[in-house]
Design a protein around this motif. Sequence first.
Motif, short mmCIF file in Angstrom:
data_model
loop_
_atom_site.label_atom_id
_atom_site.label_comp_id
_atom_site.label_asym_id
_atom_site.label_seq_id
_atom_site.Cartn_x
_atom_site.Cartn_y
_atom_site.Cartn_z
N ARG A 67 -5.19 13.46 15.13
CA ARG A 67 -4.78 13.74 16.51
C ARG A 67 -3.41 14.41 16.55
NH1 ARG A 67 -7.08 8.64 17.58
NH2 ARG A 67 -5.02 7.63 17.53
N ASN A 68 -2.51 13.97 15.68
CA ASN A 68 -1.21 14.63 15.60
C ASN A 68 -1.35 16.09 15.18
OD1 ASN A 68 1.49 12.76 15.67
ND2 ASN A 68 -0.32 11.56 15.17
N ALA A 69 -2.26 16.36 14.23
CA ALA A 69 -2.50 17.73 13.78
C ALA A 69 -3.06 18.59 14.90
CB ALA A 69 -3.44 17.72 12.58
N THR A 70 -3.96 18.02 15.71
CA THR A 70 -4.55 18.76 16.84
C THR A 70 -3.49 19.16 17.84
OG1 THR A 70 -6.63 17.54 16.55
CG2 THR A 70 -6.29 18.67 18.66
N GLN A 71 -2.59 18.24 18.15
CA GLN A 71 -1.50 18.55 19.08
C GLN A 71 -0.55 19.59 18.49
OE1 GLN A 71 0.28 14.77 19.97
NE2 GLN A 71 -1.60 13.92 20.88
N GLN A 110 6.84 11.54 8.12
CA GLN A 110 5.77 12.36 8.69
C GLN A 110 6.17 13.81 8.55
OE1 GLN A 110 5.14 11.67 12.84
NE2 GLN A 110 3.67 13.33 13.08
N ARG A 111 5.19 14.68 8.26
CA ARG A 111 5.49 16.08 8.05
C ARG A 111 4.30 16.93 8.47
NH1 ARG A 111 7.39 18.59 2.22
NH2 ARG A 111 8.31 20.52 2.99
N GLY A 112 4.54 18.19 8.83
CA GLY A 112 3.46 19.06 9.27
C GLY A 112 3.60 20.48 8.77
N TRP A 113 2.46 21.16 8.62
CA TRP A 113 2.42 22.56 8.21
C TRP A 113 1.38 23.30 9.05
CZ3 TRP A 113 2.25 18.45 4.90
CH2 TRP A 113 3.27 18.32 3.97
N VAL A 114 1.53 24.63 9.05
CA VAL A 114 0.52 25.49 9.67
C VAL A 114 0.20 26.59 8.67
CG1 VAL A 114 0.00 27.04 11.58
CG2 VAL A 114 1.40 25.02 11.98
N VAL A 115 -1.09 26.95 8.56
CA VAL A 115 -1.51 27.96 7.59
C VAL A 115 -2.44 28.95 8.28
CG1 VAL A 115 -3.46 26.53 6.85
CG2 VAL A 115 -2.63 28.33 5.35
N ASP A 116 -2.31 30.23 7.89
CA ASP A 116 -3.23 31.28 8.33
C ASP A 116 -4.47 31.24 7.45
OD1 ASP A 116 -1.48 32.22 10.30
OD2 ASP A 116 -0.42 33.45 8.84
N LYS A 117 -5.60 30.86 8.00
CA LYS A 117 -6.81 30.78 7.17
C LYS A 117 -7.31 32.16 6.76
CE LYS A 117 -10.05 27.91 8.25
NZ LYS A 117 -11.08 27.20 9.03
N GLU A 118 -7.02 33.18 7.61
CA GLU A 118 -7.52 34.51 7.27
C GLU A 118 -6.74 35.13 6.12
OE1 GLU A 118 -5.59 33.90 9.76
OE2 GLU A 118 -4.26 35.58 10.21
N THR A 124 0.84 -1.20 0.00
CA THR A 124 0.00 0.00 0.00
C THR A 124 0.87 1.24 0.00
OG1 THR A 124 -1.77 -1.13 1.19
CG2 THR A 124 -1.79 1.27 1.23
N ASP A 125 0.72 2.08 -1.02
CA ASP A 125 1.41 3.36 -1.11
C ASP A 125 0.38 4.47 -1.04
OD1 ASP A 125 3.73 1.97 -1.41
OD2 ASP A 125 3.93 2.31 -3.57
N THR A 126 0.42 5.26 0.01
CA THR A 126 -0.57 6.32 0.16
C THR A 126 -0.02 7.43 1.04
OG1 THR A 126 -2.84 6.81 0.85
CG2 THR A 126 -1.63 5.23 2.18
N ASP A 127 -0.54 8.63 0.87
CA ASP A 127 -0.28 9.74 1.78
C ASP A 127 -1.59 10.06 2.48
OD1 ASP A 127 2.33 9.90 1.01
OD2 ASP A 127 2.09 11.64 -0.28
N VAL A 128 -1.54 10.13 3.81
CA VAL A 128 -2.74 10.35 4.61
C VAL A 128 -2.63 11.72 5.28
CG1 VAL A 128 -4.24 9.42 6.41
CG2 VAL A 128 -2.82 7.88 5.03
N PHE A 129 -3.57 12.62 4.96
CA PHE A 129 -3.57 13.97 5.49
C PHE A 129 -4.61 14.10 6.62
CE2 PHE A 129 -1.77 14.44 1.32
CZ PHE A 129 -0.82 15.45 1.46
N ALA A 152 -5.02 26.68 10.58
CA ALA A 152 -5.20 25.24 10.39
C ALA A 152 -3.84 24.57 10.47
CB ALA A 152 -5.87 24.94 9.05
N ALA A 153 -3.77 23.46 11.19
CA ALA A 153 -2.55 22.65 11.26
C ALA A 153 -2.78 21.38 10.46
CB ALA A 153 -2.20 22.31 12.70
N VAL A 154 -1.82 21.03 9.63
CA VAL A 154 -1.92 19.87 8.75
C VAL A 154 -0.78 18.91 9.06
CG1 VAL A 154 -2.02 19.10 6.36
CG2 VAL A 154 -2.90 21.36 6.96
N GLN A 155 -1.11 17.63 9.14
CA GLN A 155 -0.12 16.58 9.28
C GLN A 155 -0.32 15.57 8.15
OE1 GLN A 155 2.37 15.75 11.86
NE2 GLN A 155 2.21 17.95 12.25
N VAL A 156 0.77 14.98 7.68
CA VAL A 156 0.68 13.94 6.65
C VAL A 156 1.61 12.79 7.02
CG1 VAL A 156 2.43 15.11 5.23
CG2 VAL A 156 0.94 13.40 4.19
#
Length: 665
Positions: free
Chosen positions: A366-370, A284-292, A255-260, A269-273
Amino acid sequence: MADPSTYRPKPGDIPVDPGVYRFRDKDGRVIYVGKAKSLRSRLSSYFQDITALHPRTRTMVLTGASVEWTVVRNEVEALQLEYSWIKEFDPRFNVKYRDDKSYPYLAVTMGEEFPRAQVMRGAKRKGTRYFGPYAHAWAIRETLDQLLRVFPVRTCSGGVFKRAGQVGRPCLLGYIEKCSAPCVGNVSAEEHREIAEEFCDFMDGNTGRFVKRLEQQMKQASAELDYETAARRRDDIVALRKSLEHSAVVLGDKTDTDVFGVADDDLEAAVQVFHVRGGRVRGQRGWVVDKEAEGDLALAEVIERLLQQVYGEESGQGVPREVLVPVLPADVDSMAEWLTERRGAQVSLRVPQRGDKKTLMETVTRNATQSLARHKVARAGDLTARSQALQELQEYLDLPQAPLRIECYDVSHVQGTNVVASMVVFEDGLPRKSEYRKFGVRGTRTESGELRLDDTAAMDEVLTRRFRRYLAERENAGDVELDDLDDDAPTSGPIDETTGKPRRFAYPPQLVVVDGGKPQVSAATRALRELGIDDIPVVGLAKRLEEVWVDGDDFPVILPRTSEGLYLLQRVRDEAHRFAISFHRQRRSKSMTVSALDGIPGLGEVKRKALLKHFGSVKKVRAATAEEIREVDGIGPSLAEAIRTHLGQDDAAPAVNLTTGEVLE
């Protein structure tokens, strides 16, 4: 701010086709890039009722001074063009995904003749295979140490590799069989590349065949009573399995997949993949974005922007067969087609509904929430400190506005030799390294003809060169005589007509900082006044007591020792000093290198570089005939003969570094 009605295009002039549009400010800088299925519908929405827009979008429209668009054939082309423009122009009002930390990768430089496995950070390079990202660099080195038993690929630097080849002895890894030692010819370039390709296959998740192959070799050696070989194969199997233990099995084999996963609130918004390859979490990688940043940004739009950024530079196996997201993008079909084009094979883009993939997405979320919670704590302090610093500088220095762009200049030399200067730029309290510049100071002549190279003369020259370029590019002053500060010839206007990008020096700072006291400030101010610039304040930060000198004042401004404004000035000053010192060391090292090619009449720096690039070394130039030397661009018959004559008389004079005594040939 501009009145949107002054640049609002007529609805009849806007096509209804899909396309990409750009808003520019009064200086011509691109401040926002967007795409639309219908350009007329989307652009008209910006100018209908400006009071109904989200505050950030309203600010963008008021900041803009013009809008332009490009029509494309379909939404997939719009996605690609939008990504290209965002990357090229870095618009301030577009969403920017910031890595929540710097991630190391295990990289294999397949573009080299002898590929090398190493730890890499930063932007990805062409011709290099990347695996990860990993949480820690030590995890990469531990994995690499296990795998080198089975895949003895090169890990040494270019210098170590070259020296081993010169002395004919491999390094320690070659002796303990953790490197195949291509440097000394133990294996050919083709054999070493095959080892590197097998290493990459294993890291891609194709692990089963390597373990099975080693098991067969172990059994065969045992049957032939070759117990030493069987023991080595047994240890190799243990090493492979141990390396696999570092990556947890989360999905079925192959199985090859990226899970966001996404965790958001009204502002961010915090994003984890999780990157899953062969059923195992490989990174594993993470980003943060200003929604405004783009108004009331919906989660579907966050996902769309995120996929553009993550896969915009990827191709082939870098894009997995399946991408799992919490919410589908608004135009899921176009995005899936775009990902398929990037991979060169079908890509599935969907939301998991049940089973192991649904469970894994909950873990990623859960990782994104933390991550969002940690970011909130850190960001609160950072934003408050930067805002306070800019406000304090405006107040203490009596500036007309907060200095959102600060330029700092520093001069570096050793007793008047190799004089250089640096310019660093801070925007919104953060370094803008793409705007940094280096200056080679030439000095100025006094009335008596004496060459001045002291700090104040150097500061005067540097400020003059920088702001003469500003005036030329800002005011269409193409006839102004310019110094060769960079390779770009000056042309009219703040926007380069060829690239569409802002010119390098077209925008003024709100504050100029110089490293020094009252003499340096006076020199900088005098340089600006002579150019007719009197609306840019200049201050100096003296090192001894950290006093802030303002032109025209007999006494310095003393900022409180706990002032955020003082901390910001110190950071700017120290960064300019670091940048100047590093440039000065480069110049000094270069000037202390003596080459056998020095002193040849007619052979300048450009031709010398071309000659060395063509032949590779002075030794090979010395062995070349005059006809071979003439093949280099710019070298004619007489110069070729002069080079041959000079090198023939100087056989015992290789290039030497005068500091270390190292022979550079």
